[in-house]
Scaffold this motif. Structure first.
Motif, PDB file in Angstrom:
ATOM      1  N   THR A 272      -2.997  -0.980  -6.929  1.00  0.00           N
ATOM      2  CA  THR A 272      -2.207   0.124  -6.361  1.00  0.00           C
ATOM      3  C   THR A 272      -2.900   1.459  -6.633  1.00  0.00           C
ATOM      4  OG1 THR A 272      -0.817   0.180  -8.349  1.00  0.00           O
ATOM      5  CG2 THR A 272      -0.062  -1.173  -6.493  1.00  0.00           C
ATOM      6  N   SER A 312      -0.632  -1.520  -0.216  1.00  0.00           N
ATOM      7  CA  SER A 312       0.823  -1.683  -0.098  1.00  0.00           C
ATOM      8  C   SER A 312       1.186  -3.168   0.032  1.00  0.00           C
ATOM      9  CB  SER A 312       1.351  -0.917   1.111  1.00  0.00           C
ATOM     10  OG  SER A 312       0.723  -1.370   2.296  1.00  0.00           O
ATOM     11  N   LYS A 313       0.163  -4.029  -0.019  1.00  0.00           N
ATOM     12  CA  LYS A 313       0.405  -5.467   0.105  1.00  0.00           C
ATOM     13  C   LYS A 313      -0.727  -6.207  -0.595  1.00  0.00           C
ATOM     14  CE  LYS A 313       1.519  -8.908   3.687  1.00  0.00           C
ATOM     15  NZ  LYS A 313       1.675  -9.092   5.167  1.00  0.00           N
ATOM     16  N   ILE A 337       5.311  -3.038  -4.048  1.00  0.00           N
ATOM     17  CA  ILE A 337       4.557  -3.400  -2.858  1.00  0.00           C
ATOM     18  C   ILE A 337       4.942  -4.820  -2.429  1.00  0.00           C
ATOM     19  CG2 ILE A 337       2.634  -1.911  -3.516  1.00  0.00           C
ATOM     20  CD1 ILE A 337       1.029  -4.427  -4.218  1.00  0.00           C
TER      21      ILE A 337
END
Length: 463
Positions: A272, A312-313, A337
């Motif tokens: 992240t 975000s994934k 996320i």
């Protein structure tokens, strides 16, 4: 004459030094079992996560030293006492009689022949076989051309069973008898391979590379242990992902039994970066201590800045051998996320431990370290709770996309066509998800190569 005098002086000096060392050794008193047991009890009554579940650890249980000594004297060994102090549902606390070996294992150093394997039992027949998961470089297994996917059912010409594999596979030298496993049938082959263990330090970053599939750049990290002495290498791998401009990331922890909580925090911050200073997890201790909040951070242990991807994934590959810090990675990222878990349900370990030494403050370098023994206690002292209050996942973390490894065709790790990785890539590319695949053959995991290490399936905080 002068030379002779100098020689005599040298001999006398050497004898004096030797005598001095001998005297010091003579003065070093071996700790008694009761001394060691007193240390163990003191640690457990102060720090054990499940202190409240064991009445013998209550503060008022032994109002004076005489009563405590009487209790300690009922045990024949430190091991017997430790077993009596454990909560019945505790699968992970342990005691060692040589903390130096434990410290080496925390750094990834073990006696190892380089063949990392799993052990499986065919429920219908009771047969047991091993399958090679991966081979470590510069080891006996690599030199003898052991490969991922090889099946073996004999060790030193003895057929593996559910009761003998521990004795057979802990030897420093042994041979494996190869076999095939097709359509549920285990067939021995005549060929065998000799293997020799040596002291070896494993780099937990087994594969870190960028794949290009249909013009999509996908980072792939096979990470086999959260070990802080390799945190710089992990950070460098993320620098490479960043430079490659990856759009998606797959973290493979299918064989990762855990390790350092701090390094798990670092890895989460590498994935992240946009949540720095926000809650990573809360560590809940027993009634003697308050909770501790752990935040996403920007530095690794050396002080170097974390290379963050600001994703975000993320996709995470798991099996039933995915445990502790690997599960913490998933649970701590979930509030922030999209975490897509591919594979099988994880082990279910949300507690952390710490190494306690027999010193005034229980640290390795603490005042008055008892030199009369090398026992150390590694009890569970905390449970992790994510930012949404999620914890106590005793049954493990279930996958979003369920798919099992095929022992008869394991594929090549890091290859886009390997079963688990291909499933993740297909989902990234929008090619659909497979239907849940039911095993036609009832197989049970009964062990793996790392289960012989004291650090097996552990999650811990540094002292």
């Amino acid at each position: 004459m002068k030379k002779l005098s100098c020689l005599l002086l040298l001999i006398l000096t050497s004898l004096s030094i030797s005598s001095c060392f001998k005297d010091l050794d003579d003065e070093r008193i071996q700790a008694s079992d009761q001394d060691i047991q007193g240390f163990i009890y003191k640690v457990m009554s102060r720090h054990y996560l499940y202190k409240g579940e064991k009445s013998v650890l209550a503060d008022e249980k032994f109002p004076n030293k005489a009563e405590l000594d009487a209790y300690l004297n009922t045990f024949n060994s430190p091991k017997d006492l430790f077993s009596d102090l454990l909560f019945s549902q505790d699968r992970f606390s342990f005691l060692v009689d040589n903390y130096r070996e434990l410290e080496q294992q925390f750094n990834g150093t073990t006696k190892n022949n380089g063949m990392e394997f799993g052990l499986v039992k065919i429920q219908s027949s009771g047969e047991v076989f091993g399958y090679v998961r991966y081979v470590l470089p510069n080891t006996s297994a690599e030199q003898n051309q052991v490969e991922r996917g090889m099946i073996f059912n004999r060790v030193d010409n003895q057929t593996l069973t559910a009761t003998n594999f521990n004795d057979l596979l802990t030897a420093d030298t042994y041979s494996i008898g190869l076999a095939t496993f097709e359509d549920g049938t285990l067939t021995p082959l005549e060929s065998s391979i000799n293997l020799q263990k040596q002291e070896y330090t494993e780099n937990p970053i087994f594969i870190a590379k960028t794949l290009t599939v249909e013009q999509q750049k996908i980072g792939y990290l096979m990470y086999n242990g959260f070990r802080q002495n390799f945190d710089a290498e992990l950070n460098n791998a993320f620098a490479d992902f960043k430079a490659d401009g990856i759009q998606d990331l797959v973290i493979d922890v299918r064989y990762n039994g855990g390790g350092s909580i701090e390094l798990c925090n670092d890895l989460s911050s590498m994935v992240t970066g946009q949540f720095n200073g926000e809650l990573f997890s809360t560590q809940v201790y027993n009634q003697n201590f308050g909770d501790k909040k752990i935040l996403f951070n920007t530095k690794i242990s050396s002080g170097a800045s974390i290379n963050s991807l600001y994703l975000s994934k993320v996709y995470v590959l798991t099996t039933g051998n995915t445990a502790s810090a690997s599960e913490l990675l998933i649970s701590s990222l979930m509030p922030y996320i999209d975490v897509v878990q591919v594979g099988a349900t994880t082990l279910g370990k949300f507690q952390g431990s710490r190494t306690f030494y027999d010193s005034q403050d229980f640290s390795r370098n603490g005042n008055n370290l008892n030199l009369g023994h090398e026992y150390a206690v590694q009890p569970l002292i905390l449970k992790s709770v994510n930012a949404n209050g999620f914890t106590d996942y005793v049954d493990g973390l279930a996958p979003d996309i369920e798919i099992d490894e095929d022992f008869s065709s394991l594929g090549i790790l890091g290859d886009p066509n390997e079963t688990l990785l291909k499933t993740a890539i297909d989902d990234i590319l929008g090619n659909g998800r497979p239907s849940a695949r039911n095993q036609q053959i009832d197989l049970k995991n009964v062990g793996e190569s790392k289960m012989y290490n004291a650090t097996y399936q552990r999650m811990y905080v540094e002292n």
